[in-house]
Scaffold this motif. Sequence first.
Motif, PDB file in Angstrom:
ATOM      1  N   UNK B  32       0.853  -1.188   0.000  1.00 39.73           N
ATOM      2  CA  UNK B  32       0.000   0.000   0.000  1.00 39.73           C
ATOM      3  C   UNK B  32       0.884   1.232   0.000  1.00 39.73           C
ATOM      4  N   UNK B  33       0.681   2.107  -0.968  1.00 36.85           N
ATOM      5  CA  UNK B  33       1.362   3.397  -0.968  1.00 36.85           C
ATOM      6  C   UNK B  33       0.405   4.428  -0.399  1.00 36.85           C
ATOM      7  N   UNK B  34       0.907   5.242   0.534  1.00 40.16           N
ATOM      8  CA  UNK B  34       0.032   6.218   1.189  1.00 40.16           C
ATOM      9  C   UNK B  34       0.607   7.624   1.030  1.00 40.16           C
ATOM     10  N   UNK B  35      -0.251   8.599   1.136  1.00 38.50           N
ATOM     11  CA  UNK B  35       0.177  10.001   1.041  1.00 38.50           C
ATOM     12  C   UNK B  35       0.951  10.372   2.299  1.00 38.50           C
ATOM     13  N   UNK B  36       2.133  10.967   2.077  1.00 35.47           N
ATOM     14  CA  UNK B  36       3.028  11.375   3.167  1.00 35.47           C
ATOM     15  C   UNK B  36       2.776  12.848   3.468  1.00 35.47           C
ATOM     16  N   UNK B  37       2.984  13.223   4.723  1.00 32.79           N
ATOM     17  CA  UNK B  37       2.671  14.618   5.115  1.00 32.79           C
ATOM     18  C   UNK B  37       3.839  15.580   4.889  1.00 32.79           C
TER      19      UNK B  37
END
Lengths: 80, 144
Positions: B32-37
């Motif tokens: 899973x690739x997730x949005x980084x802050x």
Amino acid sequence: MRVTVLAFASLGDALGQQLEVELEAGATVADLLAVLVARRPELGALIGRAAVALNRAIVPAHTTLEAGAEVALLPPVSGG
Amino acid sequence: MGFSAVVETPIEGAAVLATVADPTCGAQVLFLGAVRNHHGGREIAAIDYRAYRPMAEQVLATLVAAAQEQGVRAAIVHRIGRLVPGEVSVAIATASAHRDAAYEMSRILLERLKREAPIWKLEVGVDGAAAWREDEPLVAGSSP
């Protein structure tokens, strides 16, 4: 002849996401890019970095276009 | 044929993984690739993913088919639209008889997606300023 140009990311912002361009019969992808750069010289670098897809497949600059073709200008990508 | 899609709704990783599960496969890998802050020292409020959708869908289907040809069951789902940090932007599921092939193919599919799929990030900072990420020259699938 007329082709439809789709532009994405920074090029979409600069050129509009879709435009119709009139070209001489037998024009190539390179001819189309030259027309666009002539209209907007300041976009030469951005246009030069873009890959070009003809009918959704990446093609080289010498590819001949046909009337009604859908040509997409695809700047470097960042999916994932 | 394996499953692939470009979607505008949240990705359910378990559902993507379920499409590759098979009694012949002792290994299942879900990436899973997730949005980084953050990116490059900048605080990120959201990423607006945009795609040349019909071509992106074709590329994902081609990648899944390439995995299947190598004997690895695979599925890829990429989300587009505005995502906030922590939200999943991409899911890659692979399954194979033994673990090595599934692990390896998961990585290969992600790296190829990042170079071959016409998808872009418009990063929106916490200050509201938006900037395109244009990282990797797009290449055709046949390129090495």
